[in-house]
Scaffold this active site. Structure first.
Site, PDB file in Angstrom:
ATOM      1  N   HIS A  63       0.848  -1.190   0.000  1.00 40.79           N
ATOM      2  CA  HIS A  63       0.000   0.000   0.000  1.00 40.79           C
ATOM      3  C   HIS A  63       0.881   1.236   0.000  1.00 40.79           C
ATOM      4  O   HIS A  63       2.114   1.140   0.141  1.00 40.79           O
ATOM      5  CB  HIS A  63      -0.973   0.001   1.177  1.00 40.79           C
ATOM      6  CG  HIS A  63      -0.347   0.054   2.529  1.00 40.79           C
ATOM      7  ND1 HIS A  63       0.421  -0.977   3.045  1.00 40.79           N
ATOM      8  CD2 HIS A  63      -0.382   1.011   3.502  1.00 40.79           C
ATOM      9  CE1 HIS A  63       0.825  -0.659   4.265  1.00 40.79           C
ATOM     10  NE2 HIS A  63       0.360   0.542   4.553  1.00 40.79           N
ATOM     11  N   HIS A  65       1.320   3.902   1.963  1.00 44.17           N
ATOM     12  CA  HIS A  65       1.774   4.650   3.135  1.00 44.17           C
ATOM     13  C   HIS A  65       3.301   4.739   3.111  1.00 44.17           C
ATOM     14  O   HIS A  65       3.984   3.817   2.666  1.00 44.17           O
ATOM     15  CB  HIS A  65       1.292   3.976   4.423  1.00 44.17           C
ATOM     16  CG  HIS A  65      -0.112   4.377   4.796  1.00 44.17           C
ATOM     17  ND1 HIS A  65      -0.927   3.610   5.592  1.00 44.17           N
ATOM     18  CD2 HIS A  65      -0.844   5.484   4.474  1.00 44.17           C
ATOM     19  CE1 HIS A  65      -2.091   4.221   5.755  1.00 44.17           C
ATOM     20  NE2 HIS A  65      -2.063   5.357   5.087  1.00 44.17           N
ATOM     21  N   ASP A  67       5.757   4.477   5.194  1.00 43.51           N
ATOM     22  CA  ASP A  67       6.662   3.501   5.811  1.00 43.51           C
ATOM     23  C   ASP A  67       6.772   2.222   4.985  1.00 43.51           C
ATOM     24  O   ASP A  67       7.548   1.330   5.334  1.00 43.51           O
ATOM     25  CB  ASP A  67       6.212   3.170   7.240  1.00 43.51           C
ATOM     26  CG  ASP A  67       4.794   2.636   7.335  1.00 43.51           C
ATOM     27  OD1 ASP A  67       3.921   3.137   6.620  1.00 43.51           O
ATOM     28  OD2 ASP A  67       4.558   1.722   8.150  1.00 43.51           O
ATOM     29  N   HIS A  68       6.053   2.162   3.876  1.00 45.50           N
ATOM     30  CA  HIS A  68       6.119   0.995   2.998  1.00 45.50           C
ATOM     31  C   HIS A  68       6.678   1.324   1.612  1.00 45.50           C
ATOM     32  O   HIS A  68       6.925   0.405   0.841  1.00 45.50           O
ATOM     33  CB  HIS A  68       4.736   0.361   2.847  1.00 45.50           C
ATOM     34  CG  HIS A  68       4.232  -0.261   4.112  1.00 45.50           C
ATOM     35  ND1 HIS A  68       4.237  -1.603   4.339  1.00 45.50           N
ATOM     36  CD2 HIS A  68       3.739   0.311   5.247  1.00 45.50           C
ATOM     37  CE1 HIS A  68       3.755  -1.860   5.553  1.00 45.50           C
ATOM     38  NE2 HIS A  68       3.445  -0.705   6.118  1.00 45.50           N
ATOM     39  N   HIS A 140      -7.673  -1.668   5.559  1.00 42.14           N
ATOM     40  CA  HIS A 140      -6.776  -0.671   6.135  1.00 42.14           C
ATOM     41  C   HIS A 140      -7.340   0.715   5.828  1.00 42.14           C
ATOM     42  O   HIS A 140      -8.369   0.846   5.152  1.00 42.14           O
ATOM     43  CB  HIS A 140      -5.375  -0.862   5.553  1.00 42.14           C
ATOM     44  CG  HIS A 140      -4.298  -0.132   6.304  1.00 42.14           C
ATOM     45  ND1 HIS A 140      -4.184  -0.150   7.672  1.00 42.14           N
ATOM     46  CD2 HIS A 140      -3.276   0.648   5.850  1.00 42.14           C
ATOM     47  CE1 HIS A 140      -3.141   0.577   8.029  1.00 42.14           C
ATOM     48  NE2 HIS A 140      -2.583   1.085   6.946  1.00 42.14           N
ATOM     49  N   ASP A 211      -0.670  -4.063   5.746  1.00 44.63           N
ATOM     50  CA  ASP A 211      -1.344  -3.586   6.964  1.00 44.63           C
ATOM     51  C   ASP A 211      -2.840  -3.886   6.857  1.00 44.63           C
ATOM     52  O   ASP A 211      -3.462  -3.615   5.828  1.00 44.63           O
ATOM     53  CB  ASP A 211      -1.139  -2.087   7.126  1.00 44.63           C
ATOM     54  CG  ASP A 211       0.306  -1.732   7.438  1.00 44.63           C
ATOM     55  OD1 ASP A 211       1.160  -2.643   7.440  1.00 44.63           O
ATOM     56  OD2 ASP A 211       0.576  -0.542   7.677  1.00 44.63           O
ATOM     57  N   HIS A 269       6.080  -5.962  11.627  1.00 47.08           N
ATOM     58  CA  HIS A 269       5.404  -4.661  11.651  1.00 47.08           C
ATOM     59  C   HIS A 269       5.008  -4.320  13.093  1.00 47.08           C
ATOM     60  O   HIS A 269       3.849  -4.123  13.421  1.00 47.08           O
ATOM     61  CB  HIS A 269       4.161  -4.685  10.746  1.00 47.08           C
ATOM     62  CG  HIS A 269       3.653  -3.322  10.377  1.00 47.08           C
ATOM     63  ND1 HIS A 269       2.697  -2.664  11.118  1.00 47.08           N
ATOM     64  CD2 HIS A 269       3.955  -2.508   9.345  1.00 47.08           C
ATOM     65  CE1 HIS A 269       2.426  -1.503  10.560  1.00 47.08           C
ATOM     66  NE2 HIS A 269       3.185  -1.377   9.473  1.00 47.08           N
TER      67      HIS A 269
END
Length: 309
Positions: A63, A65, A67-68, A140, A211, A269
């Site tokens: 996805h 976001h 942090d990914h 999510h 997530d 995670h």
């Protein structure tokens, strides 16, 4: 086939752990490496690892976001300098193509290899007869996907003793039999693959989930998987917090693995509130209370994918 975790933290990096990135080494299977998510600092973690960007074949983003995927532009632009000249395909949700092209364009980064960007909304993404990769939507705050990697069954071993009786030595005939073709040997005898091949070697199934809150597709993607990699952001005492932020607890990850009849569960995670490996142990204990074959992902530790049978 092995996992190598380059980042196991949720949200932001800490001194102990980087944000999310998982490498799947397929050296024996296809002499390559696949990457799942690419948080900020991923290329630095690769430099501290035995992994080589020159072997990177595919990247799967769960996805959009930060942090990914904040590590993606840097890694893509650095790959060629580390010997990565073969084509590379990046898969991810709609919006990924715009993010990559805008980042590389504004920074005037030069990519001297073929870069393919495949946006998807789930379904079968890749099938070359050796591996099939499927994806499905999770639950999510934004569209987040899980990936199911299916290794196809391999032919059984040839009965060399029997083949020698027919005067057959290693060579083209071996290849034909392994491909399922019948062959004619001396004396007009027809040998069929089932006459000289042992039982097929069962292919493995790997599920890597982005997530997510608990949802039906976690179980669908993980059904009968050899290994499931599932986020475990919080202990279950913080289940309300997990729900509010669209995440899962270690207990919920274990429940999904059990419902899916999976073989092994790897938790990752982790919230930065759990500072070190000792503080992560309660998450592991919680998962094991439901699903005993659970492990904690650790950065820079190889975890082989078990063979079946």
């Amino acid at each position: 086939m092995e996992f190598y975790f380059l980042g196991t933290n949720a949200g932001v990096p800490t001194i102990q752990r980087n944000v999310t990135s998982i490498a799947l080494r397929l050296l024996e299977e296809r002499r390559s490496m696949w990457l799942f998510d690419c948080g900020e600092g991923t290329q630095h973690e690769i430099l501290r690892s035995p992994l080589k960007l020159s072997r990177l074949e595919k990247i799967f983003i769960t996805h959009l976001h930060g942090d990914h995927l904040f590590g993606l532009p840097g890694l893509l632009s650095s790959r060629a300098y580390q010997g990565g000249t073969a084509p590379l395909t990046v898969y991810g949700p709609p919006g990924l193509k715009q993010y990559i092209e805008l980042s590389l364009g504004i920074s005037q980064s030069r990519i001297n290899y073929q870069l393919h960007i495949v946006e998807h909304t789930g379904g079968v993404l890749f099938d070359d007869g050796q591996f099939r990769v499927e994806s499905a939507l999770l639950d999510h705050r934004i569209d987040s996907f899980g990936y199911r990697i299916v290794e196809m069954d391999k032919p059984g071993k040839l009965n060399q003793e029997l083949l020698e009786r027919y005067g057959i030595k290693p060579g083209p005939i071996y290849g034909k039999l392994k491909r399922g073709e019948s062959v004619e040997v001396e004396g007009g005898v027809i040998l069929h693959p089932q006459d000289v091949l042992g039982s097929p070697k069962k292919g493995r199934i790997i599920t890597i989930l982005g997530d997510t809150r608990p949802c039906p597709n976690t179980v669908v993607l993980a059904q009968d998987a050899t290994v499931v990699v599932h986020e475990a952001t919080f202990l279950h005492e913080l289940a309300d917090t997990a729900y509010e932020y669209h995440h899962s607890t270690a207990l919920q990850a274990a429940e999904a693995a059990k419902a899916a009849n999976a073989g092994q569960l790897i938790l990752t995670h982790f919230s930065s509130r759990y500072k070190d490996q000792e503080q992560l142990e309660p998450l592991l204990e919680e998962a094991k209370s439901i699903f005993p074959n659970s492990l904690l992902a650790e950065q820079h530790v190889l975890l082989p994918v078990p063979d079946i049978g």
